[in-house]
Write a protein that holds these residues in place. Sequence first.
Motif, short mmCIF file in Angstrom:
data_model
loop_
_atom_site.label_atom_id
_atom_site.label_comp_id
_atom_site.label_asym_id
_atom_site.label_seq_id
_atom_site.Cartn_x
_atom_site.Cartn_y
_atom_site.Cartn_z
N ARG A 133 0.55 -7.52 8.23
CA ARG A 133 0.53 -6.27 7.48
C ARG A 133 -0.91 -5.79 7.35
O ARG A 133 -1.85 -6.56 7.46
N THR A 134 -1.05 -4.49 7.12
CA THR A 134 -2.39 -3.94 6.94
C THR A 134 -3.00 -4.52 5.67
O THR A 134 -2.28 -4.94 4.76
N SER A 146 2.22 2.33 12.32
CA SER A 146 0.93 2.71 11.75
C SER A 146 1.06 4.07 11.08
O SER A 146 1.91 4.88 11.44
N GLY A 162 1.74 -2.24 10.16
CA GLY A 162 1.70 -3.63 10.58
C GLY A 162 2.54 -3.86 11.81
O GLY A 162 3.07 -2.92 12.42
N ASN A 218 0.81 -1.23 0.00
CA ASN A 218 0.00 0.00 0.00
C ASN A 218 0.84 1.28 0.00
O ASN A 218 0.39 2.31 0.50
N ALA A 266 -5.44 -0.14 2.46
CA ALA A 266 -5.35 0.68 3.68
C ALA A 266 -3.99 1.39 3.71
O ALA A 266 -3.12 1.14 2.89
#
Length: 195
Positions: free
Chosen positions: A117-118, A188, A126, A78, A122
């Motif tokens: 991980r996200t 984050s 993670g 991402n 998004a």
Amino acid sequence: MRNIKLIVVAALVALANAGFAQTEPQVGVTSAPGKVSVTGTIKTTSTIVGIEPGTRTVWLKDAKGKIVQLVVGDEARNFDQLKIGDVVTAEYSQALTVMLRKDDSPLSTKENSSLERTPLGAKPGGTATREVTVIANVTAVNTHTGVITLKGPQGNSLDLIVQDPDQLKHIKKGDRMEVVYNEAIAISVEPQASK
């Protein structure tokens, strides 16, 4: 397994450059007969002030105005969700526990790790964790210097300084020590606050 180690190492290098100086580490020590634990946590917050998508490079600015450049690996999904002004928060923690074992446990090494991980779409982020447990043999105890020598399952030796003389009284040559090392990092990214 190797990729998780590389991710953790890369994240730690980035955090060291991006703002460990921002916060004082929170360190705690607990002790009981035959057991000592030390824990530490560091938190940082930086703001994205520049992005170069072609090289996956991000510039982060900490609360003191220091700007660092960070190349984000392909493991971080991402990347295209990052925006200038986004706030990057990271928390790194370590814990080490050393316990005296008065048994015949075999010498061993065990490692567990995880990476979360996200989700796709998004903001990047993670967590990565690692735990290493080693059971080692006490090969020497020097009561004058407070140093004990441990020999691990692969034959390597390590000297540990025991600062508490009362703890040293419980340890003798031939005992087993269990050493548990934990580390975790959580990163984050939050969108820029609305003005």
